[in-house]
Design a protein around this motif. Structure first.
Motif, PDB file in Angstrom:
ATOM      1  N   TRP A 369       0.877  -1.187   0.029  1.00 36.16           N
ATOM      2  CA  TRP A 369      -0.138  -0.101  -0.037  1.00 36.16           C
ATOM      3  C   TRP A 369       0.997   1.216  -0.127  1.00 36.16           C
ATOM      4  CZ3 TRP A 369      -4.683  -0.145   3.921  1.00 36.16           C
ATOM      5  CH2 TRP A 369      -5.578  -1.060   3.823  1.00 36.16           C
ATOM      6  N   VAL A 370       0.748   1.959  -0.794  1.00 38.19           N
ATOM      7  CA  VAL A 370       1.140   3.633  -0.889  1.00 38.19           C
ATOM      8  C   VAL A 370       0.508   4.143   0.264  1.00 38.19           C
ATOM      9  CG1 VAL A 370       1.804   5.646  -1.995  1.00 38.19           C
ATOM     10  CG2 VAL A 370       2.039   3.319  -3.295  1.00 38.19           C
ATOM     11  N   THR A 371       1.069   4.500   1.466  1.00 43.38           N
ATOM     12  CA  THR A 371      -0.059   5.157   2.458  1.00 43.38           C
ATOM     13  C   THR A 371       0.074   6.636   2.507  1.00 43.38           C
ATOM     14  OG1 THR A 371       1.771   4.312   3.852  1.00 43.38           O
ATOM     15  CG2 THR A 371      -0.431   2.967   4.012  1.00 43.38           C
ATOM     16  N   GLU A 372       1.160   7.275   1.784  1.00 43.39           N
ATOM     17  CA  GLU A 372       1.147   8.626   1.629  1.00 43.39           C
ATOM     18  C   GLU A 372       1.892   8.876   0.409  1.00 43.39           C
ATOM     19  OE1 GLU A 372       2.897  11.090   4.505  1.00 43.39           O
ATOM     20  OE2 GLU A 372       1.866  10.099   6.107  1.00 43.39           O
ATOM     21  N   ASN A 373       1.290   9.743  -0.503  1.00 47.16           N
ATOM     22  CA  ASN A 373       1.945  10.668  -1.489  1.00 47.16           C
ATOM     23  C   ASN A 373       1.145  11.826  -1.967  1.00 47.16           C
ATOM     24  OD1 ASN A 373       1.886  10.353  -4.922  1.00 47.16           O
ATOM     25  ND2 ASN A 373       4.047  10.601  -3.902  1.00 47.16           N
ATOM     26  N   GLY A 374       1.756  12.906  -2.413  1.00 46.25           N
ATOM     27  CA  GLY A 374       0.947  13.964  -2.444  1.00 46.25           C
ATOM     28  C   GLY A 374       2.178  15.342  -2.541  1.00 46.25           C
ATOM     29  N   VAL A 375       1.747  16.456  -2.872  1.00 43.06           N
ATOM     30  CA  VAL A 375       2.384  17.570  -3.106  1.00 43.06           C
ATOM     31  C   VAL A 375       1.889  18.784  -2.579  1.00 43.06           C
ATOM     32  CG1 VAL A 375       1.852  17.927  -5.434  1.00 43.06           C
ATOM     33  CG2 VAL A 375       4.193  18.315  -4.587  1.00 43.06           C
ATOM     34  N   ALA A 376       2.697  19.656  -2.128  1.00 40.49           N
ATOM     35  CA  ALA A 376       2.326  21.048  -1.704  1.00 40.49           C
ATOM     36  C   ALA A 376       2.928  21.926  -2.943  1.00 40.49           C
ATOM     37  CB  ALA A 376       2.933  21.742  -0.589  1.00 40.49           C
ATOM     38  N   TYR A 398      -0.224  13.882  -9.349  1.00 42.63           N
ATOM     39  CA  TYR A 398      -0.614  12.585  -9.108  1.00 42.63           C
ATOM     40  C   TYR A 398      -0.753  11.672 -10.496  1.00 42.63           C
ATOM     41  CZ  TYR A 398      -1.957  13.627  -4.263  1.00 42.63           C
ATOM     42  OH  TYR A 398      -1.970  13.666  -3.003  1.00 42.63           O
ATOM     43  N   ARG A 399      -1.141  12.169 -11.640  1.00 42.04           N
ATOM     44  CA  ARG A 399      -1.118  11.626 -12.640  1.00 42.04           C
ATOM     45  C   ARG A 399       0.066  10.821 -12.955  1.00 42.04           C
ATOM     46  NH1 ARG A 399      -1.230  15.172 -17.334  1.00 42.04           N
ATOM     47  NH2 ARG A 399       0.951  15.165 -16.712  1.00 42.04           N
ATOM     48  N   ASP A 400       1.251  11.846 -12.985  1.00 47.17           N
ATOM     49  CA  ASP A 400       2.470  11.158 -13.164  1.00 47.17           C
ATOM     50  C   ASP A 400       2.945   9.801 -12.163  1.00 47.17           C
ATOM     51  OD1 ASP A 400       2.313  12.769 -15.229  1.00 47.17           O
ATOM     52  OD2 ASP A 400       3.868  14.145 -14.442  1.00 47.17           O
ATOM     53  N   TYR A 401       2.954  10.327 -10.944  1.00 46.81           N
ATOM     54  CA  TYR A 401       3.155   9.419  -9.872  1.00 46.81           C
ATOM     55  C   TYR A 401       2.335   8.198  -9.855  1.00 46.81           C
ATOM     56  CZ  TYR A 401       6.551  12.035  -7.361  1.00 46.81           C
ATOM     57  OH  TYR A 401       7.863  12.734  -6.615  1.00 46.81           O
ATOM     58  N   MET A 402       1.188   8.226 -10.091  1.00 43.15           N
ATOM     59  CA  MET A 402       0.028   7.060 -10.160  1.00 43.15           C
ATOM     60  C   MET A 402       0.452   6.391 -11.463  1.00 43.15           C
ATOM     61  SD  MET A 402      -3.427   8.566  -8.694  1.00 43.15           S
ATOM     62  CE  MET A 402      -3.506   8.633  -6.990  1.00 43.15           C
ATOM     63  N   GLN A 403       0.772   6.883 -12.526  1.00 36.68           N
ATOM     64  CA  GLN A 403       1.298   6.004 -13.779  1.00 36.68           C
ATOM     65  C   GLN A 403       2.636   5.372 -13.406  1.00 36.68           C
ATOM     66  OE1 GLN A 403       0.538   8.919 -17.091  1.00 36.68           O
ATOM     67  NE2 GLN A 403      -1.383   7.800 -17.194  1.00 36.68           N
ATOM     68  N   ALA A 404       3.498   6.080 -12.892  1.00 35.41           N
ATOM     69  CA  ALA A 404       4.633   5.269 -12.377  1.00 35.41           C
ATOM     70  C   ALA A 404       4.162   4.008 -11.607  1.00 35.41           C
ATOM     71  CB  ALA A 404       5.716   6.270 -11.553  1.00 35.41           C
ATOM     72  N   ALA A 405       3.325   4.224 -10.670  1.00 34.31           N
ATOM     73  CA  ALA A 405       3.242   2.978  -9.902  1.00 34.31           C
ATOM     74  C   ALA A 405       2.375   1.855 -10.874  1.00 34.31           C
ATOM     75  CB  ALA A 405       1.989   3.446  -8.901  1.00 34.31           C
ATOM     76  N   MET A 406       1.484   2.322 -11.739  1.00 33.84           N
ATOM     77  CA  MET A 406       0.836   1.569 -12.836  1.00 33.84           C
ATOM     78  C   MET A 406       1.850   0.744 -13.416  1.00 33.84           C
ATOM     79  SD  MET A 406      -2.210   3.941 -13.759  1.00 33.84           S
ATOM     80  CE  MET A 406      -3.033   3.190 -14.981  1.00 33.84           C
ATOM     81  N   ALA A 407       2.914   1.404 -13.990  1.00 30.61           N
ATOM     82  CA  ALA A 407       4.175   0.673 -14.645  1.00 30.61           C
ATOM     83  C   ALA A 407       4.745  -0.072 -13.811  1.00 30.61           C
ATOM     84  CB  ALA A 407       4.997   1.960 -15.136  1.00 30.61           C
ATOM     85  N   ALA A 408       4.890   0.106 -12.366  1.00 29.99           N
ATOM     86  CA  ALA A 408       5.628  -1.017 -11.535  1.00 29.99           C
ATOM     87  C   ALA A 408       4.976  -2.155 -11.366  1.00 29.99           C
ATOM     88  CB  ALA A 408       5.753  -0.257 -10.033  1.00 29.99           C
TER      89      ALA A 408
END
Ligand code: PNW
Length: 478
Positions: A369-376, A398-408
């Motif tokens: 589980w990714v239990t934290e990711n985000g940005v100010a 979020y699009r870029d980080y989540m797509q990185a997780a999808m690629a993983a």
């Protein structure tokens, strides 16, 4: 972009659930209500009046029903929050405060009634000040018994209604910053130059985790538990063997130092080789108690740095003093990634994918589980008031980080099942006060803590198919 002016929704939907994360000291306020005692962060804030105050912050203590309605509107079905030890056992290890515990019981009931799964963190850095004063907090082994008692009280009260749990949020952060550099509460600094305090904290956290999980298995037999670990990816600054080895060692000192004892029964070899003053010992009993104590690997991930071999020198890595150092800049001066509002944080989705694979490969493909990711959002993104709700910067992030997780998942065989955005609400960001806003929902501190959902919340909700987009984003200026 589509008619709304927002970035288009990607064709492929993420295969993990979308959750949102928070922490008690950052959102609750109501610091003197219903018998709550002071935490070490209340003390820190009182000593730093130039920093904003957590005394009211989002006033979540009184407004949680409204926040649950917002989650419901956008179809969010997993809510991560933390319980404040100071509310449940104000004296640290004394009797239970029914009023304080009652708040969390009402919160859990309200979440369940709204179809939202509660995900409970027992400790998000807010140690009762009395325990720091009484015996030094995490520097004293007494913390193991006291944390276990506190955890047991919460398991007994909420365990029949809450399935998902974490013992500690980011022990690396609170041990290193709280007892090593002094940057965080309780503002202690290691006195011996070998991070001795940090190792004592480390040992006591692992023991407390193991001990609490033992009670958890008895009291919440169908529950799932883990620990939220944070890491910054270590990218070798060059292709040299020395730099690549230094980067690996750096990651072992930051992250594997916590999870190797759980999955492998021992500290990483690189850590044991540099064992300062024999501080680290894992007894067979502790190894046995830790084994199986993570039902899923809970990772908090934000950023990365370059790591290089420091010939004959000593740099800080996680909690070790090792022959490696880190920097945001490549040898040619280029930054590792675009700036964000936080000085410690450059945007590096490519590193997220590498980090997920590193963990998955090392521990034989655990459920993650990714239990934290985000940005100010930085000022340079030109999304200042009133456009702050129109946070395309955060949407792209979020699009870029989540797509990185999808690629993983699709290319690196990583098993990611959940992904929590930090954070549901703008909140009290520790030493940065209210200056850094990580929320999917804007909080207007000048106007009675009014909530205003940002475009990013509606956009994520649509991408995950959680609401039709009927959840309209407000266009009012604030
Ligand atoms: C987290 N790192 O801390 C905390 O869990 C939150 O309470 C906090 O608000 C959030 O990040 C944003 O700052 C971090 O090593 C600790 O990159 C360490 C790292 C990142 C965040």
């Amino acid at each position: 972009s589509d008619a709304s002016g927002l970035p288009p929704i990607p064709a492929e939907r993420p295969p993990f659930f979308l959750g949102v994360a928070t922490a008690a000291p950052q959102i609750e306020g109501a610091v003197a209500e219903d018998g709550r005692s002071r935490s070490i962060w209340d003390t820190w804030a009182a000593a730093h009046p130039e920093n904003d105050s957590p005394n009211v912050t989002d006033d979540f203590y009184h407004r949680y029903a409204e926040d649950i309605r917002i989650m419901q509107t956008y179809g969010i079905k997993h809510f991560r929050f933390s319980v404040a030890w100071t509310r449940v056992i104000p004296d640290g290890n004394g009797s239970t405060n029914a009023a304080g515990l009652g708040f969390y019981s009402r919160l859990v009931d309200a979440l369940l009634a709204a179809g939202i799964e509660p995900v409970v963190t027992l400790y998000h850095w807010d140690l009762p000040q009395v325990l720091q004063d009484r015996y030094g907090g995490f520097l004293n082994e007494q913390i193991v018994a006291d944390f276990t008692h506190y955890a047991t009280v919460v398991f007994e009260a909420l365990g029949s209604r809450v399935t998902y749990w974490s013992t500690f949020n980011e022990p690396a952060t609170f041990c290193v910053s709280g007892y090593g550099s002094g940057w965080h509460a309780p503002s202690l600094r290691d006195q011996q130059g070998e991070q001795g305090y940090v190792w004592e904290c480390h040992n006591n956290v692992l023991r407390a985790h193991a001990s609490a999980v033992r009670e958890f298995r008895r009291l919440v037999p169908n529950g799932k538990i883990g620990m939220n670990l944070a890491v910054q990816w270590s990218e070798p600054r060059s292709d040299s063997e020395a730099d690549r080895a230094a980067a690996e060692r750096h990651m072992e000192f930051e992250l594997a130092v916590w999870s190797d004892p759980v999955y492998r029964g021992d500290w990483p070899a690189s850590v044991k080789e540099r064992n300062p003053r024999g501080l680290m010992t894992i007894t067979p009993e502790l190894a046995a108690a830790l084994r199986g104590s993570f039902d899923m690997y809970m990772l908090n991930f934000y950023t990365a740095k370059y790591v290089y071999y420091l010939s004959g020198g000593w740099g800080m890595a996680g909690q070790g003093v090792i022959d490696a150092a880190d920097t945001f800049n490549a040898t040619n001066g280029a930054s590792i990634g675009p700036e964000t509002a936080s000085s410690w944080f450059k945007e590096v989705p490519w590193a997220f994918r590498k980090q997920l694979k590193w963990v998955s490969d090392r521990y034989n493909r655990p459920v993650m589980w990714v239990t934290e990711n985000g940005v100010a959002v930085p000022d340079s993104a030109n999304e200042l008031l009133p456009g702050v709700l129109n946070d395309t910067y955060r949407i792209n992030f979020y699009r870029d980080y989540m797509q990185a997780a999808m690629a993983a998942i699709s290319q690196d065989n990583v098993d990611i099942q959940g992904y929590f955005c930090w954070s549901l609400l703008d909140n009290w960001e520790w030493t940065s006060g209210f200056k850094e806003r990580f929320g999917l929902v804007y909080v207007d501190y000048a106007n009675n803590q009014a909530r205003h959902p940002k475009q990013s919340l509606a956009w994520l909700s649509r991408w995950f198919g959680l609401s039709s987009g009927a959840a309209q984003v407000s266009t009012q200026s604030i």
